[in-house]
Design an enzyme around this catalytic site. Sequence first.
Site, PDB file in Angstrom:
ATOM      1  N   TYR A  68     -91.826 -30.568  29.959  1.00 39.49           N
ATOM      2  CA  TYR A  68     -91.606 -30.954  28.569  1.00 39.49           C
ATOM      3  C   TYR A  68     -90.878 -29.809  27.876  1.00 39.49           C
ATOM      4  O   TYR A  68     -91.468 -28.760  27.608  1.00 39.49           O
ATOM      5  CB  TYR A  68     -92.926 -31.235  27.865  1.00 39.49           C
ATOM      6  CG  TYR A  68     -93.672 -32.445  28.369  1.00 39.49           C
ATOM      7  CD1 TYR A  68     -93.045 -33.427  29.126  1.00 39.49           C
ATOM      8  CD2 TYR A  68     -95.021 -32.606  28.082  1.00 39.49           C
ATOM      9  CE1 TYR A  68     -93.741 -34.531  29.584  1.00 39.49           C
ATOM     10  CE2 TYR A  68     -95.725 -33.714  28.531  1.00 39.49           C
ATOM     11  CZ  TYR A  68     -95.086 -34.676  29.279  1.00 39.49           C
ATOM     12  OH  TYR A  68     -95.781 -35.770  29.724  1.00 39.49           O
ATOM     13  N   PHE A 218     -91.080 -43.757  22.843  1.00 40.57           N
ATOM     14  CA  PHE A 218     -89.802 -43.602  22.157  1.00 40.57           C
ATOM     15  C   PHE A 218     -89.456 -44.843  21.334  1.00 40.57           C
ATOM     16  O   PHE A 218     -88.614 -44.797  20.444  1.00 40.57           O
ATOM     17  CB  PHE A 218     -88.683 -43.325  23.167  1.00 40.57           C
ATOM     18  CG  PHE A 218     -88.899 -42.073  23.969  1.00 40.57           C
ATOM     19  CD1 PHE A 218     -88.946 -40.834  23.342  1.00 40.57           C
ATOM     20  CD2 PHE A 218     -89.083 -42.124  25.334  1.00 40.57           C
ATOM     21  CE1 PHE A 218     -89.150 -39.670  24.068  1.00 40.57           C
ATOM     22  CE2 PHE A 218     -89.290 -40.971  26.079  1.00 40.57           C
ATOM     23  CZ  PHE A 218     -89.324 -39.745  25.436  1.00 40.57           C
TER      24      PHE A 218
END
Length: 290
Positions: A68, A218
Amino acid sequence: MSDQIQASAAGRFQFPGTDIVVNRMGYGAMQLAGPHVFGPPADPDEARAVLREAIALGVDHIDTSDFYGPHVTNTLIREALAPYPDDLTLVTKVGAWRDDAGNWNLRRDADFLRRSVEDNLRRLGLAAMDVVNLRMGGPEDDIAAPMRAMKALQDDGLVRHIGVSTVTADQLRAARDIAPIVCVQNHYNLVQREDDALIDTLAEAGIAYVPYFPLGGFWPIQMEGLTRIAERLGRSKQQVALAWLLQRSPNILVIPGTSTRAHLRDNVAAAALTLDDATMAELNGLHAAR
């Protein structure tokens, strides 16, 4: 924080075969990185403040990964929280990497998995990871070889417990033939319901199910029916969606992510929201009607 709802309101769960007990309301650190989970956050101070407030709200299960950012969320976690609370469980994921353009690349050979675990340990400042999830790429992937690599890391003391991510029931069975599995992390939410049968099977075995993208990721969940129910209850859509997950099965642990303290508080408040049977049925019906 005494006037804020605590993560413990959702109840607690013990990972099977371990001494790890966590609140079912956790936190996912992915959104602390920059746009598209790439690069640093726009406001690193707020990112660190979110992590500290999560702990203050009783969160004792944080999900992260060294890919990440890459490396961003682990660095922020160490800066904000080390030395770590004794009851904090940090869970990471291996099996992928990010290139300079921000692309997601899968890789699961033994050397790569070992380097990935070591990178997580170095950046988090730990001697061993509580739980490491092996990230698979699809139902056609052979899980046996990377699972043997994970078992070797466990035997070497770098990984205490093993989980798997993005797996089918068949892959899970193959993984469990090699080493005990304490959790499964798959895509699941009010809309994404393909794992309904798997969740029930895991519940019978006492294995945790940790849905990623519990709020749609998302592409946040946008359903007219969910909006209607949330407005009727005087709650946010996110709270209702998280409360539905928590009531869906006692082995579900939620790890909603956010980069702001306001959204964090809103998410954690779902721990205390109880949906009546009629509302649960109505929410289940939203999926059936799609």
